[in-house]
Each structure stands twice: as C-alpha cells, then as structure tokens.
Design an enzyme around this catalytic site. Structure first.
Site, PDB file in Angstrom:
ATOM      1  N   HIS A   1      96.979  48.711  58.253  1.00  0.00           N
ATOM      2  CA  HIS A   1      97.470  49.524  59.376  1.00  0.00           C
ATOM      3  C   HIS A   1      97.324  51.021  59.065  1.00  0.00           C
ATOM      4  CE1 HIS A   1     100.973  51.216  61.826  1.00  0.00           C
ATOM      5  NE2 HIS A   1     100.051  50.877  62.695  1.00  0.00           N
TER       6      HIS A   1
ATOM      7  N   HIS B   1      98.933  54.338  70.578  1.00  0.00           N
ATOM      8  CA  HIS B   1      98.384  52.979  70.530  1.00  0.00           C
ATOM      9  C   HIS B   1      97.876  52.507  71.895  1.00  0.00           C
ATOM     10  CE1 HIS B   1     100.650  53.092  66.771  1.00  0.00           C
ATOM     11  NE2 HIS B   1      99.948  52.067  66.360  1.00  0.00           N
TER      12      HIS B   1
ATOM     13  N   ARG C   1     100.704  69.689  68.955  1.00  0.00           N
ATOM     14  CA  ARG C   1     100.438  68.448  68.264  1.00  0.00           C
ATOM     15  C   ARG C   1     101.789  67.871  67.814  1.00  0.00           C
ATOM     16  NH1 ARG C   1      99.942  63.586  66.919  1.00  0.00           N
ATOM     17  NH2 ARG C   1      98.166  62.920  65.668  1.00  0.00           N
TER      18      ARG C   1
ATOM     19  N   CYS D   1      95.113  72.487  63.355  1.00  0.00           N
ATOM     20  CA  CYS D   1      95.312  71.079  63.035  1.00  0.00           C
ATOM     21  C   CYS D   1      94.193  70.614  62.097  1.00  0.00           C
ATOM     22  CB  CYS D   1      95.295  70.245  64.314  1.00  0.00           C
ATOM     23  SG  CYS D   1      95.602  68.510  63.980  1.00  0.00           S
TER      24      CYS D   1
ATOM     25  N   TYR E   1      96.267  63.030  56.632  1.00  0.00           N
ATOM     26  CA  TYR E   1      95.923  64.424  56.299  1.00  0.00           C
ATOM     27  C   TYR E   1      95.418  64.568  54.857  1.00  0.00           C
ATOM     28  CZ  TYR E   1      98.004  65.481  60.783  1.00  0.00           C
ATOM     29  OH  TYR E   1      98.280  65.513  62.121  1.00  0.00           O
TER      30      TYR E   1
HETATM   31  N1  MTE Z   1     106.453  69.219  62.681  1.00  0.00           N
HETATM   32  C1  MTE Z   1     107.201  68.212  63.149  1.00  0.00           C
HETATM   33  N2  MTE Z   1     108.522  68.232  62.900  1.00  0.00           N
HETATM   34  N3  MTE Z   1     106.667  67.177  63.845  1.00  0.00           N
HETATM   35  C2  MTE Z   1     105.311  67.126  64.108  1.00  0.00           C
HETATM   36  O1  MTE Z   1     104.844  66.172  64.753  1.00  0.00           O
HETATM   37  N4  MTE Z   1     103.108  68.189  63.763  1.00  0.00           N
HETATM   38  C3  MTE Z   1     102.365  68.961  62.768  1.00  0.00           C
HETATM   39  C4  MTE Z   1     102.969  70.350  62.598  1.00  0.00           C
HETATM   40  N5  MTE Z   1     104.396  70.265  62.445  1.00  0.00           N
HETATM   41  C5  MTE Z   1     104.483  68.169  63.612  1.00  0.00           C
HETATM   42  C6  MTE Z   1     105.118  69.231  62.910  1.00  0.00           C
HETATM   43  C7  MTE Z   1     100.958  69.103  63.037  1.00  0.00           C
HETATM   44  S1  MTE Z   1      99.967  67.846  62.557  1.00  0.00           S
HETATM   45  C8  MTE Z   1     100.430  70.263  63.528  1.00  0.00           C
HETATM   46  S2  MTE Z   1      98.753  70.432  63.686  1.00  0.00           S
HETATM   47  C9  MTE Z   1     101.292  71.376  63.948  1.00  0.00           C
HETATM   48  O2  MTE Z   1     102.661  71.111  63.753  1.00  0.00           O
HETATM   49  C10 MTE Z   1     101.085  71.694  65.399  1.00  0.00           C
HETATM   50  O3  MTE Z   1     101.873  72.784  65.779  1.00  0.00           O
HETATM   51  P1  MTE Z   1     101.999  73.186  67.311  1.00  0.00           P
HETATM   52  O4  MTE Z   1     102.335  71.960  68.099  1.00  0.00           O
HETATM   53  O5  MTE Z   1     103.062  74.231  67.398  1.00  0.00           O
HETATM   54  O6  MTE Z   1     100.658  73.738  67.708  1.00  0.00           O
HETATM   55 MO    MO Z   2      97.765  68.354  62.983  1.00  0.00          MO
END
Ligand code: MTE
Ligand code: MO
Length: 469
Positions: free
Chosen positions: A40, A65, A139, A185, A320
C-alpha cells in the site's frame, strides 16, 4: 459478480489479521487485500485501519482514492459480495469530514478535491513576485482543522517530556521577523515526469509553488530558553493539528543543525503577505522552513519535538523521498532513502502555456517564467533554446529578492526573455534550464530522474508553441 459468495459484515469482520486473511468491504463488494497490505503506497498501518471493516469512511478522508485506477485495483481483489439484505448494520451515510473546509478561489486548478489540492495557473504565477494568498497553491493531506485562536496552543517537548505550552499571544511577544520565501511541493511538475512513465500521485503542472512573505517568531528565539545543545539531538519534529482517522497528525522533521541556525530563517509564522495566514495555509501558526521541500513547512502547528529521531509521520518516512528510476513498488524500501530536505534547482515557463499560439513581435516571442533552487542558493542564470540546444539565449530580466544575503536566497526568481524565431518556423519547442550559485544545472530529461513517487521533477521544462506571423 453473481457467482461469488456472499458474506455478512460479521464474517468480513473476522478477517482483520494476517492469519485469517485481511478482508475489507466497499459498497457491495468484499475484497481480500492480504497480499496488497504491504504494498500500500500510503503505508500498511493506514490500510490496516480498515481491516475487517468498510474502507468507505477512510476513503472519505483519504479521498485521493476516488480514481478509477484504484477502483480497478480493488475490483481485482474481489472475493465476494456483501450481504446487504439482512444486514441491519448497513452504514449510515458518514458525515463528510471535508464539509468544514474553507472556500477556495475559482482560479485554482483542482488536482484533488478532498483533501483539497489545487495549483495556480502558470500565466498568473509569473505575474507577481509575491503570490497572493488567495491564489497560492494548496496542498492538504487531510481536512483543514478548525482552530479558535483563543484556544490555540503550541506544545514544545524534548522527546516525551513537555517543556512548555505557549499560546498565540505568547508567540506574538517574540520579535516579529519577516522572511520572503518560495514554497514548492516536492511533486511540482509531476505531470511531465508522469508523461515518461505513469506515476502514482497528483498530476501537478508548474503551479505547485508560490512565493510569499511570512512573518512570525524565529524558531531559534522560541527554543532559546530550552538551552538545547546541538550535539545532543538530531532532529526537530513538527506536528500539525490535522489528524487522520486514527488520530495521527500530519508531521515532518528537519535536522537539528538547521533548526538551531538563525541564518536558516525558520519561523513560526502568523502572517502571510502581511495578513493573518488563511485557514488553507496553516492558520493560525505554521512552520516556515525556507529552501526545503514544501512538506516540512508544517501548517496548523500543534507541537514541536526535539528528538533523536525523525518524525514518525508517513510523510517523513514513507513518502517525499527519491529513488533510482529502476526502483518500483515491489522493490521500494523507504528506509533506504533520506527524506527530501533542500530542493534541487528548477525552472519553468509560465507563458506561453503548452500548445499556445504566440504572435511574433519583431521576429521574437516573449517568454516568462520562474526559477528557484533550494537551500538558499541564488539563481544566477536562465538559459533558453528553441532549437534543441544549438543556440542558447540568456533571459535578460531577473526579478528576485535584492536584499537576500549570500546563501539565503529563499525567494524565487522571475525571469523574462524575447527569443528570436526563424521566419519559416510554424511551431517551436521552447526549453528552459536554470543555473544556481553552486553552478548546479537542471538535468536534461525526465527519463533518467524518474522515481516512483514522482518527486524532484526538475528536468528542463519544454513547452511547445505555435507561431503566428
Ligand atoms: N502541513 C500540514 N499540517 N498538513 C499538510 O497536509 N502539506 C504539506 C505542507 N504542510 C501539509 C502541511 C505539503 S506536502 C506542502 S507542499 C505544503 O504544506 C503546501 O503548503 P500550502 O498549502 O500552504 O501551499
Ligand atoms: Mo507537497
């Protein structure tokens, strides 16, 4: 499906472990996912939460999903039908956990509605050095938590030992520090890598990036009274207020040396472009870690932990990360690659957009875009070609943060160029590559940097343009 056996909810419920097999049900289908659990992509622990039960409520949270590939994959594991007739336990309609998400600007191109993921269209992106909060890409991995600023608390711990709990006003008492930085991202430009060989993940274009000024308290100021010795610890972990169905928060971590370096400009931000941070971007407090992959800029910050371990979050340990192009989902071992921290040098053409028709001006076409390198490295040059590299043109206008100090160029660079086109050309492919202060250059193609999660997609950007005389 009529030849398949029918099972009751209770029968499925007995298959919630490896010995008896791991079954789940979805709508009227019963599925044996025993062999799939370890494969998964979201991690075995996550899918095991549904073992012996319905996967539906989890897919309402992890709504990425809801795509045909995943339904097909599920169908391939079907072993039976769910007895819905005498099944009084038929699940009542589960409440939509995303019902409370904020409204988003229409201009964002939605890559996934729940959790919300949307990007800024290219042409808009390169219009302003500071990306407005409303059109900044989003995101999210989970529903946006609802936080009342009066109740907001940030816990700071060393391993399991809580050292202090501070509130919003406490954070505002530290000297206010502003840092202008791009956030990108790790999957930005994934759609181009996906074109080489299909990937799992959101199909981002060039717009999973934005540049904003962030204000807040310096992490080094907030940690100062803990008197942490850099040699005693390895990581600083961040946790968000956004929780998955099992109560596990979104999280990420950075090395202690970075966290304790005041020149890394890490802040606990409460303002974005001079206004309170909008809910989608981490209201009321978010960690800003300049120069690193977006994922470590943890939004809705709930907890900071000084630790000898990396964050246990799936997004730190099981996502990541980069791999060899030959590693696939059967052979991948996430423990073997380090978590992405600084991002590699990249650039993109924002106008013209792929397939656009452009009118020649004095025999030239105007091209605009952005470039950025992680780790605070300045962009020193942008090279463009319309003849597969026989002739290169250097972008003439570069807009960046003029005040940035050496090694602390966190902002992106916006650039523009006018490229001469042969009179007989009806179509050209424009390529761009950026060079950073360490003379790092982008790789030429995606083939040789392809990786199964579709991260670090920084090959030359190539855009096909039709020419109008
Ligand atoms: N922080 C939290 N708490 N939850 C999240 O889903 N996403 C991360 C990061 N911080 C995320 C997070 C990811 S993968 C990215 S690319 C960025 O926040 C996106 O920031 P933005 O939505 O402010 O552009
Ligand atoms: Mo991201």
């Amino acid at each position: 499906k009529s030849h398949l056996k029918t099972y009751t909810v209770e029968e499925v419920g007995k298959h919630d472990n490896e010995n008896d097999g791991i079954w789940i049900y979805y709508k009227e289908g019963v599925y044996d996912i025993t062999k799939f659990v370890l494969k998964h992509p979201g991690g075995p622990e996550k899918i095991m939460m549904a073992a012996g039960g319905s996967i539906e409520p989890f897919w309402m949270i992890f709504a990425n999903h809801n795509v045909s590939e995943i339904y097909q994959l599920l169908e391939s594991m079907r072993i039976g039908n769910l007895d819905v007739s005498k099944d009084s336990k038929k699940l009542e309609a589960t409440e939509d956990p995303y019902a409370n998400d904020p409204k988003r600007h229409k201009v964002l191109k939605v890559n996934g509605p729940k959790p919300f993921c949307g990007e800024t269209p290219g042409p808009l992106l390169c219009e302003s050095f500071l990306t407005p909060a409303d059109t900044f890409y989003v995101r999210n991995h989970l529903p946006v938590p609802e936080i009342d600023i009066k109740d907001y608390e940030l816990e700071i711990a060393i391993e399991d030992d809580t050292k202090k709990v501070i509130n919003f006003e406490d954070i505002k008492k530290y000297p206010k520090y502003t840092v202008t930085t791009a956030i990108m991202c790790g999957g930005n430009r994934r759609s181009e890598m996906n074109a080489v060989k299909p990937l799992k993940g959101l199909s981002w274009g060039v717009g999973a990036v934005g540049n904003a000024s962030w204000s807040g308290a310096r992490l080094t100021d907030v940690l100062a009274d803990l008197k942490i010795n850099e040699d005693d610890w390895k990581h600083v972990q961040f946790e968000g207020y956004d929780l998955d169905p099992s109560g596990v928060p979104y999280g990420g971590s950075i090395p202690i040396s970075r966290a304790l370096d005041s020149r890394a400009d890490i802040i606990l931000a409460y303002e974005m472009n001079g206004e309170p941070i909008p809910r989608d971007h981490g209201y009321p407090i978010r960690a800003i870690v300049p120069g690193v992959v977006g994922a470590r800029n943890v939004k809705w910050l709930a907890k900071i932990v000084i630790s000898n371990e990396e964050s246990r979050s799936q997004f730190q340990r099981g996502d990541y990360k980069g791999f060899s192009p030959s590693v696939d989902w059967d052979t991948v071992d996430f423990s073997k690659s380090p978590a992405i921290l600084d991002m590699p040098v990249t650039s993109a053409i924002c106008t013209p957009t792929p397939g656009e028709t452009v009118k020649l001006k004095d025999g030239k076409i105007p091209v605009k875009g952005y470039a950025w390198s992680g780790g605070g490295k300045k962009i020193i040059r942008i090279d463009l070609t319309v003849d597969q590299g026989k002739t290169w043109h250097v972008a003439h206008q570069l807009i960046d943060d003029e005040n940035a100090k050496e090694g602390r160029h966190w902002s992106w660079t916006l650039w523009s160029a006018e490229i001469p086109i042969d009179v007989d050309k009806k179509e050209v492919e424009v390529w761009v590559k950026a060079v950073d202060a360490s003379y790092n250059v982008q790789p030429e193609s995606f083939e040789n940097i392809w990786n199964l999660r579709g991260l670090l997609c920084n090959a030359y950007h190539r855009v096909n343009v039709k020419i109008k005389k």
